[in-house]
Scaffold this active site. Structure first.
Site, PDB file in Angstrom:
ATOM      1  N   LYS A   1       0.948  -0.946  -0.130  1.00 51.93           N
ATOM      2  CA  LYS A   1      -0.047  -0.006  -0.071  1.00 51.93           C
ATOM      3  C   LYS A   1       0.853   1.299   0.021  1.00 51.93           C
ATOM      4  CE  LYS A   1      -2.065  -1.001   3.950  1.00 51.93           C
ATOM      5  NZ  LYS A   1      -1.173  -2.350   4.295  1.00 51.93           N
ATOM      6  N   ARG A  26      11.997  -5.732   5.070  1.00 56.58           N
ATOM      7  CA  ARG A  26      11.910  -4.388   4.785  1.00 56.58           C
ATOM      8  C   ARG A  26      12.718  -3.548   5.807  1.00 56.58           C
ATOM      9  NH1 ARG A  26       5.950  -2.065   5.408  1.00 56.58           N
ATOM     10  NH2 ARG A  26       6.016  -3.166   7.388  1.00 56.58           N
ATOM     11  N   ARG A  78      -9.703   0.979   8.385  1.00 54.91           N
ATOM     12  CA  ARG A  78      -9.434  -0.051   8.653  1.00 54.91           C
ATOM     13  C   ARG A  78     -10.573  -0.757   9.351  1.00 54.91           C
ATOM     14  NH1 ARG A  78      -3.604   0.687   8.670  1.00 54.91           N
ATOM     15  NH2 ARG A  78      -2.640  -1.493   9.307  1.00 54.91           N
ATOM     16  N   ARG A  96      -0.730  -8.805  13.279  1.00 52.38           N
ATOM     17  CA  ARG A  96      -1.272  -7.748  12.641  1.00 52.38           C
ATOM     18  C   ARG A  96      -2.187  -8.333  11.395  1.00 52.38           C
ATOM     19  NH1 ARG A  96       4.308  -5.377  10.609  1.00 52.38           N
ATOM     20  NH2 ARG A  96       3.268  -4.070   9.277  1.00 52.38           N
ATOM     21  N   ARG A 148      11.170  -1.736  11.493  1.00 56.76           N
ATOM     22  CA  ARG A 148      10.065  -1.441  12.095  1.00 56.76           C
ATOM     23  C   ARG A 148       9.948  -2.203  13.517  1.00 56.76           C
ATOM     24  NH1 ARG A 148       5.123   0.163   8.190  1.00 56.76           N
ATOM     25  NH2 ARG A 148       4.131  -0.958   9.680  1.00 56.76           N
TER      26      ARG A 148
END
Ligand code: AP5
Length: 222
Positions: free
Chosen positions: A13, A124, A88, A168, A157
């Site tokens: 996203k 990431r 969300r 998540r 992160r």
């Protein structure tokens, strides 16, 4: 015009929202980035949400609602904006429609297999200063560990730990997936395969979006 990017954690996203911002000129509003920035700056909001985010849970609708309202009331969002990470859950959908309900809206849902998501999120790295996102496998920085744009040290992160990623994904299935039904019924929904090269995913999105956007573009893409 409002473009909403839906999709599980790691579906791309943020990556696609930045490319869309650059191409079409609509500002990107990423609730995750706004919240992480507050955490970094240790603002009262940041102190309230830090642990919730580290656990991979959703921050309260009230807090993210305030952030969104503040952002979309700014002049730069007048002709349109791109939402990454909001809404969300159905409460947030209702809130968005209450504060800015008359706007033309398109929902892009990025579909990626869980196995690939876990691989992507484990590799990431992000720039804590300018928010640029990298991937050690697919999109590594030019100089190891440094942001290409502002040379800040890249970080992992806090919520990209394996257990938190699983949490998540569970939260996504429970809270956010029901929005797919909602937007499908509303008739403004498009599912797009988010696997494959970033440029190819972007091409699929823009091919689909361009006819809707040509009349509402705010300024030439940057
Ligand atoms: P948020 O920051 O929104 O996280 P998320 O939805 O979990 O999504 P991610 O940012 O992890 O992934 P993405 O889909 O943007 O993928 P990306 O482009 O980075 O939210 C974080 C937290 O904030 C939430 O858990 C919650 O606590 C809170 N929060 C935020 N919004 C909220 C709200 N509305 N309500 C309540 N709480 C809220 O890509 C991922 C990786 O894959 C990158 O390394 C990238 O380089 C790579 N990649 C991208 N595309 C490809 C591709 N095509 N092929 C291979 N790799 C790719």
């Amino acid at each position: 015009m409002r473009i909403i990017l839906l999709g599980p954690p790691g579906s791309g996203k943020g990556t696609q929202a930045s490319l869309l911002e650059e191409k079409f000129g609509f500002p990107k509003i990423a609730t995750g980035d706004l919240l992480r920035d507050a955490v970094r700056r240790k603002t009262p909001l940041g102190l309230r949400v830090k642990e919730i985010m580290e656990r991979g849970e959703l921050v309260s609708d009230e807090l993210v609602g305030q952030l969104i309202k503040e952002k979309i009331s700014q002049a730069e969002c007048q002709s349109g904006y791109i939402l990454d990470g909001f809404p969300r859950n159905l409460n947030q959908v209702k809130y968005l429609e209450m504060i800015d309900g008359h706007r033309k809206e398109i929902v892009i849902d990025l579909e990626v297999e869980e196995e690939e998501i876990i691989k992507r999120l484990s590799s990431r790295r992000v720039c804590p200063k300018c928010q640029e996102v990298y991937n050690l496998i697919l999109k590594p920085p030019t100089v190891n560990g440094k942001c290409d744009i502002c040379q800040t040290d890249l970080v992992t992160r806090d919520d990209d730990q394996p257990e938190v990623i699983k949490k998540r994904l569970r939260v996504y299935r429970q809270e956010t997936q029901p929005l797919i039904d909602y937007y499908q019924r509303k008739g403004n929904y498009k599912r797009i395969k988010g696997s494959g090269r970033i440029e190819d995913v972007f091409k699929k999105i823009t091919n689909w979006l361009s006819p809707y956007i040509s009349n509402s573009r705010p300024r030439a893409g940057r």
